[in-house]
Scaffold this active site. Structure first.
Site, PDB file in Angstrom:
ATOM      1  N   GLU A  38       0.813  -1.222   0.000  1.00  0.00           N
ATOM      2  CA  GLU A  38       0.000   0.000   0.000  1.00  0.00           C
ATOM      3  C   GLU A  38       0.849   1.277   0.000  1.00  0.00           C
ATOM      4  OE1 GLU A  38      -4.099  -0.767   2.080  1.00  0.00           O
ATOM      5  OE2 GLU A  38      -2.505  -1.096   3.563  1.00  0.00           O
ATOM      6  N   HIS A  58      -0.103   4.812   8.531  1.00  0.00           N
ATOM      7  CA  HIS A  58      -1.277   4.001   8.169  1.00  0.00           C
ATOM      8  C   HIS A  58      -1.380   2.852   9.153  1.00  0.00           C
ATOM      9  CE1 HIS A  58      -4.230   1.545   6.304  1.00  0.00           C
ATOM     10  NE2 HIS A  58      -3.367   0.619   5.916  1.00  0.00           N
TER      11      HIS A  58
HETATM   12 ZN   LIG Z   1      -3.783  -1.278   5.301  1.00  0.00          ZN
END
Ligand SMILES: [Zn+2]
Length: 242
Positions: free
Chosen positions: A82, A101
């Site tokens: 990601e 995150h």
């Molecule tokens: Zn994630």
């Protein structure tokens, strides 16, 4: 490279290792999630670990990537799935220099609820009038919910807009800030705010949140104090101050 640039990137890399260890120690990150910082000398690049559990990250694990995900120095070790979360938010928000995150469950609960995550204590003033929620299904249909592409990342950045935190439905959240240390601070207190808000709601009475003005004033005050908790968190995480 200008004189002093080596010092800046060396300092930042040490701070980023500390950020990984601190966030793991405080339970904001577990085997998943990641933290990054904008490159101090190349604004269209950022520094992030190779795909590795945050608690295990050392300086040797850090990658320097441009916004297309290309390593600046040819380091081709596997990246997090990601990284587009980071590249697209840095591209959309020139004011952001640090991003976390996380999949922390107290926040995931709010991501899947129509109850807005709002600042319930002064340490979370950065939540403003409430964190926006990004639902990947709205635009991309049924997926594994990961932010795998630049299109997903750009949509997430649009949902974040000018906020400091965006929740990701059924997934987690992103905290962004003008510095790496402040991004860590905001991630930590996003999780504690979620826990405190859930507790307050469970009491059954009316819950009073910070007003937008209170939130703004508290955020400004707290932003100037980050070095104090950072020193403690770094000690507890067993890393040198950075
Ligand atoms: Zn994630």
């Amino acid at each position: 490279m200008r004189a002093g640039a080596d010092d800046q990137i060396c300092r930042l890399r040490k701070t980023l290792v500390a950020a990984n260890r601190i966030l793991a120690r405080l339970g904001v990150l577990d085997g998943y999630g990641h933290v990054s910082a904008r490159h101090p000398e190349q604004p269209s690049a950022f520094v992030i670990s190779r795909s590795l559990a945050p608690e295990l990250v050392t300086e040797d694990d850090l990658l320097e990537l441009d916004f297309a995900g290309h390593p600046l120095n040819g380091d081709s070790r596997p990246q997090y799935l990601e990284t587009c979360i980071h590249s697209e938010i840095y591209a959309a928000r020139p004011d952001v220099a640090g991003i976390v995150h996380s999949h922390a469950l107290p926040v995931v609960a709010f991501s899947a609820s129509d109850v807005s995550l709002r600042p319930i204590h002064h340490m979370s003033g950065f939540l403003g009038s409430g964190a926006p929620v990004f639902d990947s299904r709205t635009q991309f249909g049924d997926t594994d919910l990961l932010i795998r592409t630049s299109a997903h990342g750009a949509a997430l950045a649009r949902a974040l807009a000018e906020a400091s935190v965006v929740l990701m439905r059924g997934h987690g959240f992103v905290a962004a800030a003008p510095s790496l240390k402040l991004a860590v601070f905001r991630a930590v207190y996003t999780v504690t705010n979620a826990a405190a808000q859930a507790t307050a709601v469970s009491l059954g009475g009316e819950v009073t949140f910070l007003s937008p003005k209170e939130a703004s004033l508290a955020d400004a005050t707290n932003a100037g104090t980050v070095d104090k908790p950072w020193a403690l968190w770094a000690r507890h995480a067993g890393v040198d101050l950075a």
